[in-house]
Design an enzyme around this catalytic site. Sequence first.
Site, PDB file in Angstrom:
ATOM      1  N   HIS A  90     -45.526  22.465  14.194  1.00  0.00           N
ATOM      2  CA  HIS A  90     -45.002  23.267  13.031  1.00  0.00           C
ATOM      3  C   HIS A  90     -46.051  22.698  11.776  1.00  0.00           C
ATOM      4  CE1 HIS A  90     -42.864  24.457   9.637  1.00  0.00           C
ATOM      5  NE2 HIS A  90     -42.047  25.504  10.596  1.00  0.00           N
ATOM      6  N   ASP A 134     -37.935  27.752  17.373  1.00  0.00           N
ATOM      7  CA  ASP A 134     -38.057  29.061  18.242  1.00  0.00           C
ATOM      8  C   ASP A 134     -37.955  28.658  19.788  1.00  0.00           C
ATOM      9  OD1 ASP A 134     -38.587  30.899  16.340  1.00  0.00           O
ATOM     10  OD2 ASP A 134     -40.491  30.303  16.061  1.00  0.00           O
TER      11      ASP A 134
END
Length: 373
Positions: free
Chosen positions: A262, A314
């Site tokens: 991320h 996710d």
Amino acid sequence: MVNTNQFIPGLEGVIASETKISFLDTVNSEIVIKGYDLLALSKTKGYLDIVHLLLEGTIPNEAEKQHLEETLKQEYDVPDEIIQVLSLLPKTAHPMDALRTGVSVLASFDTELLNREHSTNLKRAYQLLGKIPNIVANSYHILHSEEPVQPLQDLSYSANFLYMITGKKPTELEEKIFDRSLVLYSEHELPNSTFTARVIASTLSDLYGALTGAVASLKGHLHGGANEAVMEMLQDAQTVEGFKHLLHDKLSKKEKIMGFGHRVYMKKMDPRAAMMKEALKELSAVNGDDLLLQMCEAGEQIMREEKGLFPNLDYYAAPVYWKLGIPIPLYTPIFFSSRTVGLCAHVMEQHENNRIFRPRVLYTGARNLRVED
């Protein structure tokens, strides 16, 4: 004059907006929204609490929460014309394309489209929050030649959303976990889709236009589409050993593996992912089938040891949605639906304290070319 020393590819780490909505505190692993830690709130508060907090500025009491739910229920239905438009799309269309179309068409039914006042935008936000789950669920049904599913007024907001997708009323556990996923996806500072919405809003374009752009942004696998890619990998692998082999193969080919890493969290696990991992454990315990959990944990270990990468939201949301009976092509539309409240808050804030975005470029092309006589 352009200062070339300021060029930062991807705007990584650049402060592009001032906001009172949210902030990612990576030092303390907090997602601050309106002064509260979203992760802490998600343990005791539901999605409608977050909606009220982001749009009204306070955590609602029971009366306010009930009023909010009734307001949203009044907005569940979508115009017949939108259903007709969706039915004209090719059956090969992705639900995100259908969602983008549906949100765009909604603008044509707004009789005050040029009004940017806070009260009018707030009304629009509630309308969108009521209608987008309907568009998400029924665009999928229509694309699969199924009859649209009508909303049920006796279910909660999240339970009704899940019901419209699956066609069955969720259990208490399923409703709780789905609602928590909506909370965790609801707001996340300034990712690509939110930045896109604010850039569009800075031209004083309307809320629908800003959200339509956000749908297009979120469709990309480097943003919202990652949850679908994760589940497709798990399906392809089928077993723990198969998933290990798949990941090692991708790593050897230097392919990007979705669900890991991320831009903001960098060298630590997305704290939202940890909460979805716990949700996956809860769902796996219901019928004793923990294969997906084992596969995900094996993948998590490989990526941590070999690449120093950690799961993002996710990665664990994908198998959770699979356990809830949600079709893979709807994972990203659900992401968008939950993020609608955050997007609306950002667009409203941009409209109320606006300066149009107009950056410059670092030109690296040719110069001084001449056309010969």
